[in-house]
Design an enzyme around this catalytic site. Structure first.
Site, mmCIF file in Angstrom:
data_model
loop_
_atom_site.group_PDB
_atom_site.id
_atom_site.type_symbol
_atom_site.label_atom_id
_atom_site.label_comp_id
_atom_site.label_asym_id
_atom_site.label_seq_id
_atom_site.Cartn_x
_atom_site.Cartn_y
_atom_site.Cartn_z
ATOM 1 N N ASP A 1 0.885 -1.137 -0.069
ATOM 2 C CA ASP A 1 -0.121 -0.090 0.011
ATOM 3 C C ASP A 1 0.909 1.094 -0.064
ATOM 4 O O ASP A 1 1.997 1.117 0.230
ATOM 5 C CB ASP A 1 -0.909 -0.254 1.329
ATOM 6 C CG ASP A 1 -1.779 1.230 1.477
ATOM 7 O OD1 ASP A 1 -2.296 1.688 0.538
ATOM 8 O OD2 ASP A 1 -1.782 1.685 2.536
ATOM 9 N N ASP B 1 -0.283 5.272 1.323
ATOM 10 C CA ASP B 1 -0.542 6.119 2.381
ATOM 11 C C ASP B 1 -0.324 5.118 3.533
ATOM 12 O O ASP B 1 -0.913 4.298 3.646
ATOM 13 C CB ASP B 1 -1.947 6.490 2.210
ATOM 14 C CG ASP B 1 -2.046 7.744 1.069
ATOM 15 O OD1 ASP B 1 -1.047 8.101 0.863
ATOM 16 O OD2 ASP B 1 -3.190 7.665 0.596
ATOM 17 N N ASP C 1 -3.953 12.397 0.448
ATOM 18 C CA ASP C 1 -5.192 12.916 0.286
ATOM 19 C C ASP C 1 -5.110 14.185 1.216
ATOM 20 O O ASP C 1 -5.705 15.326 0.977
ATOM 21 C CB ASP C 1 -6.426 12.535 0.175
ATOM 22 C CG ASP C 1 -6.539 11.622 -0.898
ATOM 23 O OD1 ASP C 1 -5.750 11.687 -2.123
ATOM 24 O OD2 ASP C 1 -7.290 10.518 -1.325
ATOM 25 N N ASP D 1 -5.018 3.364 -2.969
ATOM 26 C CA ASP D 1 -6.320 4.216 -3.313
ATOM 27 C C ASP D 1 -5.940 5.906 -3.288
ATOM 28 O O ASP D 1 -6.866 6.494 -3.217
ATOM 29 C CB ASP D 1 -7.451 3.810 -2.537
ATOM 30 C CG ASP D 1 -8.920 4.415 -2.876
ATOM 31 O OD1 ASP D 1 -8.982 4.595 -3.979
ATOM 32 O OD2 ASP D 1 -9.658 4.392 -2.045
ATOM 33 N N ASP E 1 -1.750 -1.011 5.888
ATOM 34 C CA ASP E 1 -2.197 -0.558 7.259
ATOM 35 C C ASP E 1 -3.739 -0.350 7.225
ATOM 36 O O ASP E 1 -4.226 -0.425 8.320
ATOM 37 C CB ASP E 1 -1.422 0.780 7.270
ATOM 38 C CG ASP E 1 -2.137 2.015 6.633
ATOM 39 O OD1 ASP E 1 -3.053 2.801 6.982
ATOM 40 O OD2 ASP E 1 -2.032 1.764 5.345
#
Length: 281
Positions: free
Chosen positions: A45, A47, A56, A137, A218
């Site tokens: 992942d 972030d 974001d 994402d 996470d």
């Protein structure tokens, strides 16, 4: 999603922490097939896994006064975060925030503890060891900006994320990655669908399965892909983050439902230690 490719025109990457020079669009498009010999597949992942922030949230630092107006924040709807971020990016463009402004904010995000060391470990291993894939994402501009500044872009064989490009008016236009039917995940991305598709396609291309698959994450949306791992695979949830809590809960509520070995981490040095043992077994 396209074929699995590795970057063409390969040059030895700089050490982690040293910025990579920008590549031409031609170099980004031209690619070589990934070697079929790699023993292990590892997903990351972005972030709060690779970087110790949420990109974001960080982009708000580029806004005037480093905040968003309440009327904009009030437009968020659960499960539709991608659409909300489209409105945030449109607002930033209206306020005169430039591509350079956003890139500068992304480049300043710190890596999570030990992460650059983990990348160095993966790069130091023989070519047949690790195939490295990023599933996030966030969006392509945020991720590419940070990876290139950190000097680690060429470690990743594939990046699956929401596409984001600047239009002629200077606005960063964000699009959803795909649509899906998963009830656990936001409308624009189910990471389990991405992981299942990639593993199945690569296994067919290689003519054999990987010895092990690893997933480092996470968030709650990292729990869903980890459910697809088998008993020989390893999930690396960041300790005390939502992915870790959800794995703990399913172990307690439904023993045996979560099949992968679970190795929580606070520093990526703990991931290195586990991988180092596995590669020599």
């Amino acid at each position: 999603m396209g074929d699995s490719f590795f970057t063409c025109c390969y040059v030895p990457p700089p050490p982690p922490g040293q910025e990579e020079p920008p590549r031409s669009r031609h170099a980004d498009v031209m690619a070589l097939h990934i070697s079929p010999d790699r023993r292990f597949l590892i997903f990351f992942d972005f972030d709060e896994t690779i970087v110790d922030e949420t990109s974001d949230d960080m982009v708000v630092q580029a806004a005037p006064g480093q905040y968003l107006p309440d009327w904009l924040k009030d437009t968020y709807q659960p499960g539709r975060y991608n659409e909300y971020m489209q409105r945030v990016l449109a607002y930033l463009a209206e306020q005169g925030v430039t591509e350079s402004d956003i890139r500068s904010v992304m480049e300043k995000m710190p890596a999570t503890p030990g992460m650059l060391g983990l990348f160095q470990f993966l790069r130091s291993r023989p070519a047949q060891d690790f195939e490295v894939v990023l599933v996030s994402d966030a969006n392509s501009f945020f991720i590419e900006s940070w990876l290139r500044r950190a000097g680690v872009r060429q470690l990743f064989h594939r990046i699956f994320t929401n596409p984001a490009t600047f239009n002629k008016d200077g606005r960063l236009v964000l699009r959803p990655f795909h649509s899906h039917d998963c009830q656990r995940c936001p409308d624009n991305m189910c990471k389990q669908a991405v992981v299942r598709d990639y593993v199945a396609r690569r296994t067919q291309e290689r003519g054999r399965p990987y010895q092990q698959v690893f997933y480092v994450g996470d968030g709650a949306n990292d729990f869903c892909p980890a459910l697809a791992l088998g008993p020989q695979d390893v999930a690396f949830p960041r300790r005390d983050f939502p992915m870790h809590r959800l794995i703990t809960e399913i172990h307690e509520a439904t023993p045996g439902a979560f099949k992968a070995v679970t190795v929580p981490w606070a520093s990526a040095e703990e991931v290195i230690q586990r991988l180092r043992r596995l590669v020599v077994e």
